[in-house]
Design a protein around this motif. Structure first.
Motif, short mmCIF file in Angstrom:
data_model
loop_
_atom_site.label_atom_id
_atom_site.label_comp_id
_atom_site.label_asym_id
_atom_site.label_seq_id
_atom_site.Cartn_x
_atom_site.Cartn_y
_atom_site.Cartn_z
N GLY A 165 76.79 5.04 -29.46
CA GLY A 165 77.52 6.30 -29.47
C GLY A 165 76.72 7.53 -29.09
O GLY A 165 77.19 8.65 -29.29
N ALA A 166 75.52 7.35 -28.53
CA ALA A 166 74.66 8.51 -28.26
C ALA A 166 75.31 9.53 -27.34
O ALA A 166 75.19 10.74 -27.56
CB ALA A 166 73.32 8.04 -27.69
N ASP A 167 75.98 9.06 -26.30
CA ASP A 167 76.57 10.02 -25.37
C ASP A 167 77.69 10.83 -26.02
O ASP A 167 77.87 12.01 -25.71
CB ASP A 167 77.09 9.29 -24.13
N ASP A 168 78.43 10.20 -26.94
CA ASP A 168 79.45 10.94 -27.69
C ASP A 168 78.81 12.00 -28.57
O ASP A 168 79.33 13.11 -28.71
CB ASP A 168 80.28 9.98 -28.54
N PHE A 169 77.66 11.67 -29.18
CA PHE A 169 76.99 12.64 -30.05
C PHE A 169 76.38 13.77 -29.22
O PHE A 169 76.38 14.93 -29.65
CB PHE A 169 75.93 11.95 -30.90
N ILE A 170 75.86 13.45 -28.05
CA ILE A 170 75.36 14.49 -27.15
C ILE A 170 76.49 15.48 -26.83
O ILE A 170 76.29 16.70 -26.83
CB ILE A 170 74.78 13.89 -25.86
N LYS A 171 77.66 14.95 -26.54
CA LYS A 171 78.81 15.82 -26.21
C LYS A 171 79.19 16.69 -27.41
O LYS A 171 79.45 17.89 -27.25
CB LYS A 171 79.99 14.96 -25.76
N LEU A 172 79.21 16.11 -28.61
CA LEU A 172 79.53 16.89 -29.81
C LEU A 172 78.48 17.97 -30.04
O LEU A 172 78.80 19.11 -30.39
CB LEU A 172 79.61 15.96 -31.02
N LEU A 173 77.24 17.62 -29.80
CA LEU A 173 76.15 18.58 -29.96
C LEU A 173 76.30 19.73 -28.99
O LEU A 173 76.21 20.92 -29.37
CB LEU A 173 74.82 17.85 -29.74
N ASP A 174 76.57 19.41 -27.75
CA ASP A 174 76.68 20.42 -26.69
C ASP A 174 77.96 21.26 -26.84
O ASP A 174 77.94 22.47 -26.67
CB ASP A 174 76.65 19.72 -25.34
N ASP A 175 79.07 20.60 -27.15
CA ASP A 175 80.35 21.30 -27.17
C ASP A 175 80.59 22.10 -28.45
O ASP A 175 81.27 23.14 -28.42
CB ASP A 175 81.51 20.29 -27.04
N THR A 176 80.06 21.63 -29.58
CA THR A 176 80.45 22.20 -30.87
C THR A 176 79.27 22.61 -31.74
O THR A 176 79.19 23.75 -32.20
CB THR A 176 81.32 21.19 -31.65
N ILE A 177 78.36 21.68 -31.99
CA ILE A 177 77.34 21.92 -33.01
C ILE A 177 76.42 23.07 -32.64
O ILE A 177 76.14 23.95 -33.47
CB ILE A 177 76.54 20.63 -33.27
N MET A 178 75.92 23.09 -31.41
CA MET A 178 74.95 24.12 -31.04
C MET A 178 75.54 25.52 -31.10
O MET A 178 74.90 26.45 -31.60
CB MET A 178 74.37 23.81 -29.66
N ALA A 179 76.76 25.66 -30.62
CA ALA A 179 77.40 26.98 -30.66
C ALA A 179 77.60 27.45 -32.09
O ALA A 179 77.38 28.64 -32.41
CB ALA A 179 78.74 26.93 -29.92
N GLU A 180 78.01 26.55 -32.98
CA GLU A 180 78.24 26.93 -34.36
C GLU A 180 76.92 27.23 -35.07
O GLU A 180 76.82 28.20 -35.84
CB GLU A 180 78.99 25.81 -35.09
N ALA A 181 75.90 26.42 -34.83
CA ALA A 181 74.61 26.61 -35.48
C ALA A 181 73.97 27.93 -35.07
O ALA A 181 73.32 28.61 -35.88
CB ALA A 181 73.69 25.44 -35.17
N GLU A 182 74.13 28.32 -33.80
CA GLU A 182 73.45 29.50 -33.28
C GLU A 182 74.33 30.76 -33.32
O GLU A 182 73.88 31.83 -32.90
CB GLU A 182 73.00 29.23 -31.84
N ARG A 183 75.51 30.64 -33.87
CA ARG A 183 76.44 31.77 -33.89
C ARG A 183 75.82 32.99 -34.59
O ARG A 183 75.25 32.90 -35.66
CB ARG A 183 77.72 31.38 -34.62
N ASP A 184 75.90 34.14 -33.93
CA ASP A 184 75.43 35.43 -34.46
C ASP A 184 73.91 35.49 -34.63
O ASP A 184 73.41 36.40 -35.30
CB ASP A 184 76.10 35.74 -35.80
N LEU A 185 73.18 34.56 -34.04
CA LEU A 185 71.72 34.59 -34.13
C LEU A 185 71.13 34.96 -32.78
O LEU A 185 71.61 34.47 -31.75
CB LEU A 185 71.18 33.23 -34.57
N PRO A 186 70.09 35.79 -32.75
CA PRO A 186 69.41 36.07 -31.48
C PRO A 186 68.53 34.89 -31.10
O PRO A 186 67.46 34.67 -31.68
CB PRO A 186 68.58 37.32 -31.80
N ILE A 187 68.97 34.11 -30.15
CA ILE A 187 68.31 32.86 -29.78
C ILE A 187 67.66 33.00 -28.40
O ILE A 187 68.26 33.52 -27.46
CB ILE A 187 69.32 31.70 -29.75
N ASN A 188 66.46 32.53 -28.29
CA ASN A 188 65.80 32.42 -26.99
C ASN A 188 66.30 31.13 -26.34
O ASN A 188 65.84 30.04 -26.67
CB ASN A 188 64.28 32.39 -27.17
#
Length: 326
Positions: A165-188
């Motif tokens: 399931g790695a490719d499914d998790f990559i998609k979840l990471l890219d589509d959802t998790i990263m945006a939510e984790a970095e929301r409202d944070l100044p990220i490089n």
């Protein structure tokens, strides 16, 4: 738990060809301590005691996100640790930590304070919504890639542990998790990093070779190279790094890992496996715009390599000094 203030970013420093000893000179007086090699491994079936998130920190704030996989079969607890220091102008470096429950359990306030004296990163712990260190079935599915021409390896002792399931998790990471984790944070956004151990290390390499634009700096510890007939090694042979951005990788493995062989061990001696990883790092290091190296974790078995590699990674990211194990 709620977010307070975003905090200090990090500068990336992968020291090409450096060793743990060389890293000790980066910032005198700042230490990340490692457990001794002889320390017994964790009991995966026991609930974790309260840790840095529950106890709180003087230098980091925490916020927690919960979500489910697209098929509803796996449930995640994503913990974002945000330094309280003022962020640098470019924003801070986020580092995504696979096996997030186990990763957070290896850290304490001393480690957070050590990074705070340097350039602390944002930690994004990709955990599962359980009180245990690991969800062994969920991580095996999420962290292992599939190959259409060959069925995935099955653990005869644990047939319920499926992979692919790695490719499914990559998609979840890219589509959802990263945006939510970095929301409202100044990220490089040019300094995103990811760390993983064992199956997590395999996931790091598979993601690097198939989705290299997702992160910039890659830390793979004790990767399960032999999964699906060395699928990830074949992927490495086709890998090209995007020329418009610099990148780096650090591969790590203990020199005593075969003391605890498992059903997914790579076979061969420790020296043979470490030589294979060293060759993989050398292969990647020849690519334009990309730096890679291999680090031997002396005296470390497979379990102990998790904590050692994580702290080496955080020291590399933050600029905090490491100490040698007791």
């Amino acid at each position: 738990m709620t977010q307070h203030h975003p905090c200090d970013g990090t500068r990336r420093r992968l020291l090409k060809g450096a060793t743990t000893t060389a890293l000790m000179s980066l910032m005198p007086g700042t230490f990340l301590s490692f457990p001794a090699a002889a320390r017994p491994g964790p009991d995966f079936n026991q609930p974790l005691p309260p840790g840095i998130v529950e106890e709180g920190s003087n230098v980091y704030d925490f916020r927690v996100h919960r979500l489910a996989s697209t098929d509803g079969q796996r449930h995640y607890r994503i913990t974002v640790a945000i330094p309280k220091k003022t962020p640098p102008e470019a924003g801070y470096t986020p580092i995504y930590l696979l096996d997030g429950n186990a990763a957070l359990a290896t850290l304490d306030e001393q480690h957070l304070k050590a990074m705070d004296t340097a350039t602390p990163p944002v930690l994004v712990a990709l955990g599962y919504d359980t009180d245990a260190r690991f969800d062994v079935e969920a991580r095996q599915w999420d962290y292992t890639p599939k190959r259409t021409d060959q069925p995935p390896i099955v653990n005869d002792r644990h047939p319920e542990r499926r992979g692919g399931g790695a490719d499914d998790f990559i998609k979840l990471l890219d589509d959802t998790i990263m945006a939510e984790a970095e929301r409202d944070l100044p990220i490089n956004t040019s300094r995103r990093a990811i760390w993983g151990h064992s199956f997590g290390g395999l996931f790091v390499l598979h993601t690097l070779f198939t989705r290299p634009s997702l992160f910039d700096h890659w830390y793979a510890a004790s990767p399960s190279l032999s999964w699906n007939g060395y699928q990830v090694v074949a992927e490495a042979g086709r890998f090209q790094w995007p020329s418009d951005q610099p990148g780096s990788a650090l591969l790590m493995r203990g020199d005593a890992e075969l003391q605890n062989r498992g059903p997914y061990s790579n076979g061969g001696s420790d020296k043979e496996i470490n030589d294979q990883l060293r060759g993989l790092a050398q292969q990647m290091d020849r690519l334009s715009g990309f730096e890679a190296r291999f680090e031997v974790l002396e005296g470390m078995g497979h379990g102990a390599a998790l904590a050692r590699s994580l702290k080496l990674t955080l020291s590399d990211i933050s600029g905090a000094t490491l100490t040698s194990p007791a």
